[in-house]
Scaffold this active site. Structure first.
Site, PDB file in Angstrom:
ATOM      1  N   ASP A 224      17.615 -11.351  18.965  1.00 39.91           N
ATOM      2  CA  ASP A 224      18.199 -10.066  19.317  1.00 39.91           C
ATOM      3  C   ASP A 224      17.013  -9.118  19.528  1.00 39.91           C
ATOM      4  O   ASP A 224      15.904  -9.397  19.070  1.00 39.91           O
ATOM      5  CB  ASP A 224      19.094  -9.592  18.167  1.00 39.91           C
TER       6      ASP A 224
ATOM      7  N   ASP B 155      19.999  -8.854  13.372  1.00 41.43           N
ATOM      8  CA  ASP B 155      20.080  -7.975  12.197  1.00 41.43           C
ATOM      9  C   ASP B 155      21.373  -7.187  12.099  1.00 41.43           C
ATOM     10  O   ASP B 155      21.727  -6.706  11.036  1.00 41.43           O
ATOM     11  CB  ASP B 155      18.912  -6.985  12.204  1.00 41.43           C
TER      12      ASP B 155
ATOM     13  N   ASP C  61      25.734  -9.008  15.562  1.00 43.43           N
ATOM     14  CA  ASP C  61      25.056 -10.310  15.664  1.00 43.43           C
ATOM     15  C   ASP C  61      25.738 -11.379  14.814  1.00 43.43           C
ATOM     16  O   ASP C  61      25.376 -12.553  14.892  1.00 43.43           O
ATOM     17  CB  ASP C  61      23.587 -10.189  15.212  1.00 43.43           C
TER      18      ASP C  61
END
Length: 573
Positions: free
Chosen positions: A272, A466, A470
């Site tokens: 990410d 995080d 996600d």
């Protein structure tokens, strides 16, 4: 012998206790009393050393994770006095005092005081971190000097320290394939050994002339002692346990040895962007006024427009202005979802937002080529300039990508919900192989499944994230890695590995620890099986005596356990 009897009653007939009991009783039966006593003495001596080694490794991890607080100093109603209570009795909103040398018992926000705190138990960082009023603080930190007053934001059951303890305690329940293989191997191996020993004891004297039962029974007893699988059964789980401990010492929490082993086969790493490769903190990087306006005028208008917004971009604009925001003559605040802010300043309409807001108002604007979030500002229908706001890349992000490639990672990928230009700029800066931008949470899962389908079946894929959005992707990946310092609780819960320092470079450290752990585990397997094979042949041909047999079992076990403990001695990888 007592333990062997208890195990037989429970239905566990063929184990090391059974093998040693048969060997001892058999030696006495054929008059080899010194050897019978030696089997018992040396086996107990080996068990003693083995127990000491295992306890030492367990204590190493326990001391590493000795972060459970014993008490909390809660402020009483008057606000001046404190009362010592159990951390479980503290509620959200209560204020606690942490004195110098004490451990922070619960997560919270510093409301008064300034101090340096030792975060090494959670993050592995050796450098103390400075806290002041407004700083977030996690349970498990150790206050070094000043006194801190903390407002509690999580109960003890939901606090960082409680979750870490739970992860460590449950890590051993998730076994690696190698551990399952050894357990299954020992289950079938031991009965086969007993049958072979019976054949060695009784068949040769019946078919070979001059062969005596006493000689061949002795050889069978030697065979039994040598074949005991203690070294494999004990040292292999200990090796993985040590790997988990070494990772914890580096600020990496692995939820099971199966995930530690899976890291060895990782070839694709998907990141990410925000909060993982970048700091997740927006910052004004450029101020570009037009039409004769100054930078200060542009910033002042933007700060007034964003004064009442809770959006991270608004916070970055107010931080960049860093002065008191005028309120006189400001009225008619209107936040247009997905567009920006409208507000009246001294009777003139001020707009601050994206290109959609400018188009809606019919105001012509300039579009810079610089990557970042653009906030356009207009006053009384006239365009006055724009701000460029960017998320800073983490200091070790580029080094993390390079370290992963050196470890044999075939492909690095970045998924982000940001604009394409922003995502591609970050990807180029870090050296990421592929970048996919403007993705919603469900789009990330879909993209991950496409990457999964494109790779060979034996390769593993890691996703590092995080945020709450996600969580589905972390659960879908072969190994999900969450940033534990700033990451959301949902992401940490869904992940298989948690990086407490929020440093992406720790993923490379985790893979190195996994590779080192597997190397040591297979060293033990090869060493134990190799030594046993040699001594089994020597025992069958009557060359090895009971003394050598005891060494091949007890000695090999102790050496294998000591070798497994090498993983724990890794401090920084």
């Amino acid at each position: 012998m007592l333990q062997a009897s208890k195990n037989i009653i429970r239905g566990q007939v063929f184990d090391e206790y059974f093998l040693m009991s048969v060997a001892t009783l058999g030696a006495f039966a054929i008059g080899e009393y010194p050897e019978g006593v030696a089997v018992m003495l040396f086996y107990q001596l080996g068990e003693l050393f083995q127990g000491m080694a295992v306890n030492r490794s367990r204590k190493s991890i326990q001391s590493l994770m000795d972060i459970r607080p014993d008490y909390a100093n809660i402020l009483t109603g008057s606000g001046d006095e404190t009362r010592r209570v159990s951390p479980e009795d503290v509620r959200i909103g209560d204020r606690i005092v942490v004195k110098a040398g004490e451990r922070v018992p619960l997560d919270g926000i510093v409301r008064a005081g300034r101090s340096m705190v030792d975060t090494s138990a959670l993050t592995g960082e050796s450098v103390p971190r400075e806290l002041e009023s407004g700083s977030d603080v996690l349970s498990g930190f150790v206050n070094k000097n000043g006194m801190l007053t903390i407002e509690v934001t999580k109960t003890f059951g939901e606090s960082t320290v409680s979750k870490i303890l739970d992860l460590v305690q449950n890590a051993s329940s998730r076994k690696a394939k190698t551990e399952h293989f050894i357990s299954k191997f020992a289950r079938y191996y031991t009965p086969v050994v007993v049958i072979l020993a019976a054949v060695i004891a009784f068949v040769p004297p019946l078919i070979l002339s001059g062969a005596t039962f006493a000689d061949w029974i002795y050889r069978a007893l030697v065979f039994l002692v040598i074949s005991c699988p203690c070294a494999l059964v004990v040292s292999i789980p200990l090796g993985f346990f040590g790997g988990i401990g070494a990772a914890s010492r580096n600020g990496i929490l692995v939820k099971g040895s199966n995930y530690l082993e899976a890291l060895n086969d990782v070839k694709v790493v998907v990141f990410d962007k925000t909060g993982t490769l970048t700091k997740g903190v927006f910052k004004v990087t450029a101020i570009r006024p037009v039409g004769g306006r100054t930078e200060e005028e542009l910033m002042k208008l933007a700060a007034i427009a964003e004064a009442n917004s809770n959006h991270p971009i608004a916070e970055s604009i107010r931080a960049a202005w860093a002065k008191a925001i005028p309120t006189q003559g400001v009225e008619g605040y209107d936040e247009v979802a997905g567009h920006g802010i409208k507000v009246s300043v001294d009777g003139r309409e001020v707009l601050a937002g994206n290109a959609k807001l400018m188009k809606q108002a019919g105001i012509s604007y300039t579009t810079p080529e610089t990557a970042g979030t653009i906030v356009h500002v207009a006053e009384a229908g006239t365009y006055v300039g724009h701000l460029i706001i960017a998320d800073e890349v983490k200091d070790d992000a580029a080094a993390a990508i390079q370290a992963l490639k050196k470890l044999g990672i075939r492909k690095t990928v970045m998924l982000t919900g940001d604009a394409k230009a922003v995502g591609e700029a970050v990807g180029r800066e870090l050296g990421v192989d592929e970048v996919y931008a403007e993705l919603l949470p469900q789009d990330k899962v879909e993209r991950l499944e496409q990457l999964e389908a494109a790779k060979p079946p034996k390769e593993k894929m890691v996703f590092v994230g995080d945020g709450i959005n996600d969580t589905p992707v972390l659960a879908r990946a072969d190994v999900g890695v969450a940033m534990g310092g700033l990451g959301s609780d949902a992401a940490i819960e869904a992940a298989d590995v948690v990086i407490m320092t929020d440093e992406p470079s720790k993923l490379a450290s985790a893979i190195r620890i996994a590779k080192r752990t597997r190397m040591i585990v297979w060293q033990n397997i090869a060493f134990a099986l190799g030594v046993k094979a040699v001594f089994l042949l020597l025992g069958v041909f009557g060359i090895a005596t009971m003394w050598e047999a005891v060494f091949s079992d007890v000695g090999v076990t102790v050496l294998a356990v000591l070798n497994a403990m090498r993983v724990l001695r890794v401090k920084n990888i």
